[in-house]
Design a protein around this motif. Structure first.
Motif, PDB file in Angstrom:
ATOM      1  N   PHE A  70       0.860  -1.178   0.000  1.00 53.41           N
ATOM      2  CA  PHE A  70       0.000   0.000   0.000  1.00 53.41           C
ATOM      3  C   PHE A  70       0.900   1.233   0.000  1.00 53.41           C
ATOM      4  O   PHE A  70       1.774   1.369   0.873  1.00 53.41           O
ATOM      5  CB  PHE A  70      -0.908  -0.012   1.239  1.00 53.41           C
ATOM      6  N   ILE A  71       0.662   2.095  -0.965  1.00 53.99           N
ATOM      7  CA  ILE A  71       1.571   3.211  -1.203  1.00 53.99           C
ATOM      8  C   ILE A  71       1.772   4.090   0.039  1.00 53.99           C
ATOM      9  O   ILE A  71       2.848   4.620   0.266  1.00 53.99           O
ATOM     10  CB  ILE A  71       1.057   4.026  -2.422  1.00 53.99           C
ATOM     11  N   LEU A  72       0.731   4.228   0.844  1.00 57.90           N
ATOM     12  CA  LEU A  72       0.851   5.096   2.015  1.00 57.90           C
ATOM     13  C   LEU A  72       1.529   4.408   3.205  1.00 57.90           C
ATOM     14  O   LEU A  72       1.811   5.043   4.207  1.00 57.90           O
ATOM     15  CB  LEU A  72      -0.530   5.599   2.440  1.00 57.90           C
ATOM     16  N   SER A  73       1.747   3.114   3.081  1.00 52.28           N
ATOM     17  CA  SER A  73       2.415   2.398   4.181  1.00 52.28           C
ATOM     18  C   SER A  73       3.923   2.483   4.014  1.00 52.28           C
ATOM     19  O   SER A  73       4.429   2.319   2.901  1.00 52.28           O
ATOM     20  CB  SER A  73       2.000   0.924   4.178  1.00 52.28           C
TER      21      SER A  73
ATOM     22  N   GLY B  35       2.343   9.246   3.797  1.00 45.33           N
ATOM     23  CA  GLY B  35       1.116   9.485   4.541  1.00 45.33           C
ATOM     24  C   GLY B  35       0.081  10.159   3.698  1.00 45.33           C
ATOM     25  O   GLY B  35       0.355  10.804   2.701  1.00 45.33           O
ATOM     26  N   ALA B  36      -1.175  10.006   4.111  1.00 45.43           N
ATOM     27  CA  ALA B  36      -2.271  10.556   3.332  1.00 45.43           C
ATOM     28  C   ALA B  36      -2.408  12.037   3.579  1.00 45.43           C
ATOM     29  O   ALA B  36      -2.285  12.516   4.689  1.00 45.43           O
ATOM     30  CB  ALA B  36      -3.553   9.844   3.717  1.00 45.43           C
ATOM     31  N   THR B  96      -5.540   6.707  -2.505  1.00 44.36           N
ATOM     32  CA  THR B  96      -4.479   7.714  -2.472  1.00 44.36           C
ATOM     33  C   THR B  96      -4.851   8.877  -3.377  1.00 44.36           C
ATOM     34  O   THR B  96      -4.114   9.838  -3.496  1.00 44.36           O
ATOM     35  CB  THR B  96      -3.139   7.125  -2.947  1.00 44.36           C
ATOM     36  N   ALA B 120      -3.628   3.605   6.920  1.00 45.72           N
ATOM     37  CA  ALA B 120      -3.022   4.900   6.595  1.00 45.72           C
ATOM     38  C   ALA B 120      -3.883   5.729   5.646  1.00 45.72           C
ATOM     39  O   ALA B 120      -3.690   6.938   5.533  1.00 45.72           O
ATOM     40  CB  ALA B 120      -1.645   4.681   5.973  1.00 45.72           C
ATOM     41  N   GLY B 121      -4.841   5.117   5.000  1.00 49.37           N
ATOM     42  CA  GLY B 121      -5.686   5.856   4.050  1.00 49.37           C
ATOM     43  C   GLY B 121      -7.018   6.274   4.626  1.00 49.37           C
ATOM     44  O   GLY B 121      -7.877   6.782   3.892  1.00 49.37           O
TER      45      GLY B 121
END
Lengths: 319, 459
Positions: A70-73, B35-36, B96, B120-121
């Motif tokens: 997951f890109i945000l992880s 991070g978002a 994202t 995280a999203g």
């Protein structure tokens, strides 16, 4: 017709000149064309370098991470840990072993059947066009369409067991997809069923290129059909066989759809290939780094296999 | 001239390298866990929002949205159904982006849409749920929907309801036809299967190639041996090599060797193979959970049978039964479950307030939870809400209603998790263990040692 002459070259190697007037001018024109052509190929270069080669490089980078994809992880850099893990992973080595014998068996059987079918078809059989279509149709059928059919056929209550029972072979009936020992056989049988048509068409095309006079000469020399096939036709189809061997190797390394759709790589990893293992590791277990490491290994195998086969073919051609 | 050509070539190569380098930097930055970016709240009572999920099905989603719009007519909700197999793949890039879903489904543990992965999203919904239910909000909701959808102190998703497993479903029409009673012990189960098989009727079906359901059966057996042992082991509190698990694994194996599990089970998937076989009446029993309750309803059963390939179906009467007492301990009726899905609000959404309104209404309001309960797909997360049975058109109310009431009440009271404490690695290890034992490739102890090795590696 002007004789070819040689002239000294700064490298020391002789340069062959055709002696034709205007050679230099043609050379200039070619270099001018090369310069003009560059903008035309630039999009393709950017696309290939930017997408394919970059992706390969990025996969190598991901192989050094512990990351859930997951890109945000945030990923964690683990260096070569994924490769170390791979070396000790029995499922990975089993997948390679499966690929190896899957390749050997499917390629051998497909080649034999395709070659024989093509030879038969050259014997002016009746309804030849219909046979050609029947043999080739599996090649154009999508595996996703056929997978449920094969799952049904090889089910314990499926048509294959029904057929065995009705010809007095009850002892052979079994749950074909539920046993590791037989599931791979089913996967290989489906693959052979699907791709023999292509092998057949390519051999058929290759046989069409053989001069009839050569075959006629063999007959006059007393060669029978089998001898002609073995000593004349088969060697003259070597190029096709080599191409099929290369395609087969690439296909074996990329094998994914049939084992995934029919057996999900099981049971007990009995039909696990590198493709199915990468998918499972990445999508189901969320180990993107480890999946990338296996992908790098797959790429290395493909390159090594391609180089080995090219060298072997070049040697064979040189004989 | 040669120098200038070299320079030109060098510049071109440099340009290509620069483009590649920039792309590399961009993608590396993307993967760097930046991070978002926080979205914006917008209006809490109006706006168009998008909801992504693999469940509920389109019909039930429409019912839920229609009920929501009775209270909030100015919030238009579009449900986008995504296949569960590819859910993670499509959700990852979508959340994202500010163009992605405003609300998305998440699930506990190692399932698709796992909260650990997508935390995280999403925004933290703790303050929102406190506002809706008060400071004692946790006591008003089923624990499975809170613990399983939290990461640390962050409440990532709000549970719409839970699904529980642990029991079996039977085709009551077949049992009545052969004058059989639901089995309660191993001996009775064998006897039922022997009778049905002798009459050419399939007994019990399970797609043992789809190991999530094997894990359900194994957890039911382990709970039969000793309640709660399975969960303790999944938390690392008891080794998987404990002799009680050997007993449980041997019992699992006996399902295959004693004529209960259908032949060739490990070559089949629960969906669609086993489900279709049960729905088409080929088998009289199946291992399924509370989500099967929806098929006790006439319309849903007909649709399910049609989907299973039955032409012009007459709906069959299905009823839930407790898992038989295989170990002979008397510990039966155990159920274990997790939130079926939780609603998370995207951190990138520009309509977070409206999205939160929808998520709160569906998961914490009586009206929203009643709508969920009446679909019979999930056990409501809000305590005290039960299906309005009199308004539900069951296939055979006389035979089903009492059993379903007992079943749903029992499930609602269950506290044991299903997958929430099982990591993705342990989940995969279960495949190797359970299918390995079932097919005779592994002994019970070898399989359990494999589980224990994965459990230890996680510490």
């Amino acid at each position: 017709m002007s004789a070819a002459t040689t002239a000294p070259h700064p490298t020391g190697r002789p340069v062959i000149s055709t002696g034709r007037p205007g050679g230099a001018r043609r050379g200039r024109r070619r270099s001018h064309l090369q310069g003009a052509g560059l903008p035309w190929i630039l999009p393709a270069v950017v696309l290939i370098v930017g997408l394919i080669y970059f992706s390969i490089g990025f996969t190598g980078y991901v192989a050094t991470l512990d990351w859930n994809g997951f890109i945000l992880s945030s990923p964690t850099h683990v260096g070569t840990a994924n490769f170390t893990k791979m070396v000790g992973d029995t499922v990975f080595w089993n997948a390679i072993w499966h690929t190896a014998y899957f390749y050997v068996i499917t390629f051998t059987v497909q080649t034999a059947i395709g070659f024989v079918f093509a030879a038969i078809m050259h014997s002016r059989v009746r309804l030849g066009a219909i046979y050609k279509v029947i043999i080739f149709v599996p090649t154009v059928l999508a595996p996703a369409t056929m997978a449920p059919v094969f799952r049904q056929i090889f089910d314990v209550d499926g048509q294959f067991n029904w057929l065995l029972s009705h010809v007095g072979l009850d002892a052979l009936t079994r749950p074909w997809l539920a046993e590791s020992s037989t599931a791979m056989g089913v996967v290989m049988a489906i693959t052979i069923w699907q791709w023999t048509g292509l092998t057949f068409i390519l051999f058929y095309a290759a046989m069409s290129q053989i001069e009839p006079e050569i075959l006629e000469a063999a007959r006059i020399d007393g060669a029978g059909s089998v001898r002609t096939l073995w000593s004349i036709v088969w060697p003259m189809c070597r190029g096709t066989t080599s191409a099929l061997a290369m395609l087969g190797l690439i296909g074996a390394l990329k094998t994914f759809d049939i084992p995934y759709l029919v057996t999900k790589g099981g049971p007990n990893h009995g039909t696990e290939f590198l493709g199915t293992y990468i998918y499972q590791t990445m999508v189901q277990q969320k180990h993107f780094g480890y999946a990338a490491a296996i992908s790098v290994a797959l790429l290395m195998l493909a390159i090594a296999g391609g180089v080995l086969m090219s060298v072997r073919n070049r040697r064979a051609e040189g004989r | 001239m040669r120098t200038s050509m070299r320079t030109l070539r060098g510049r071109r190569l440099g340009a290509v390298a620069a483009v590649t380098g920039l792309a590399l930097l961009a993608l590396t930055a993307c993967s760097g866990g930046s991070g978002a970016t926080t979205g914006t709240p917008g209006s809490a009572t109006s706006g168009d929002i998008t909801w992504w999920g693999w469940t509920p099905d389109a019909t039930n989603a429409s019912k839920l949205i229609a009920a929501f719009n009775k209270e909030y007519p100015d919030i238009k909700v579009e449900f986008v159904s995504k296949p569960i197999d590819s859910y993670d793949s499509v959700l990852s890039p979508a959340i994202t982006s500010s163009q992605g879903p405003d609300v998305f489904n998440v699930a506990p543990g190692s399932a698709n849409g796992g909260v650990q992965t997508f935390e995280a999203g999403a925004i933290d919904l703790t303050s929102a749920v406190e506002g809706a239910l008060g400071s004692d909000w946790k006591s008003k909701l089923a624990p499975a929907g809170v613990d399983g959808l939290s990461v640390g102190d962050k409440l990532v998703g709000l549970s719409a309801g839970a699904v529980y497993s642990g029991g079996l479903w039977i085709n009551q029409d077949i049992f009545d036809k052969y004058n059989l009673k639901a089995p309660t012990t191993m001996a009775e189960w064998k006897s039922v299967c022997a009778t049905l098989t002798a009459d050419g009727q399939g007994c019990f079906v399970q797609g043992a190639g789809q190991w999530a359901f094997d894990m359900d059966t194994f957890e039911a057996i382990a709970d039969n041996v000793e309640p709660g042992l399975y969960v303790k082991a999944s938390k690392g509190e008891v080794p998987w090599t404990d002799p009680k698990f050997v007993t449980a694994m041997d019992l699992w194996k006996s399902l295959f060797t004693d004529g209960i599990m259908q032949e060739g089970a490990v070559g089949l998937q629960q969906y669609p193979d086993a489900n279709n076989a049960f729905m088409s009446g080929k088998y009289a029993m199946v291992m399924m959970g509370t989500w099967y309750t929806q098929y006790a309803v006439k319309d849903s059963m007909v649709a399910a049978m049609e989907a299973a390939g039955v032409g012009s179906p007459t709906p069959i009467t299905i009823t839930p039964i407790p898992f038989p007492d295989l170990a002979g301990t008397g510990n039966t009726g155990s159920m274990f479950g997790d939130a079926d899905y939780g609603l998370a609000v995207s951190a990138k959404s520009t309509k977070q307030a409206a999205a939160t309104t929808f998520a709160l209404w569906l998961t914490t309001s009586t009206a929203g939870q009643q709508a969920v309960a009446n679909t019979l797909n999930d056990i409501p997360a809000l305590k005290g809400v039960t299906p309005q049975w009199d308004q539900i058109d069951l296939v055979n109310s006389d035979k089903q209603k009492a059993a379903l009431q007992t079943y749903t009440e029992g499930a609602g009271a269950a506290t044991e998790p299903r997958f929430a404490t099982v990591s993705a690695d342990l989940n995969t290890a279960f495949r190797d263990a359970l299918i390995g034992v079932a097919s005779g490739d592994k002994t019970s102890m070898q399989a359990l040692e494999g589980l224990e090795a994965v459990q230890k590696a996680q510490k």
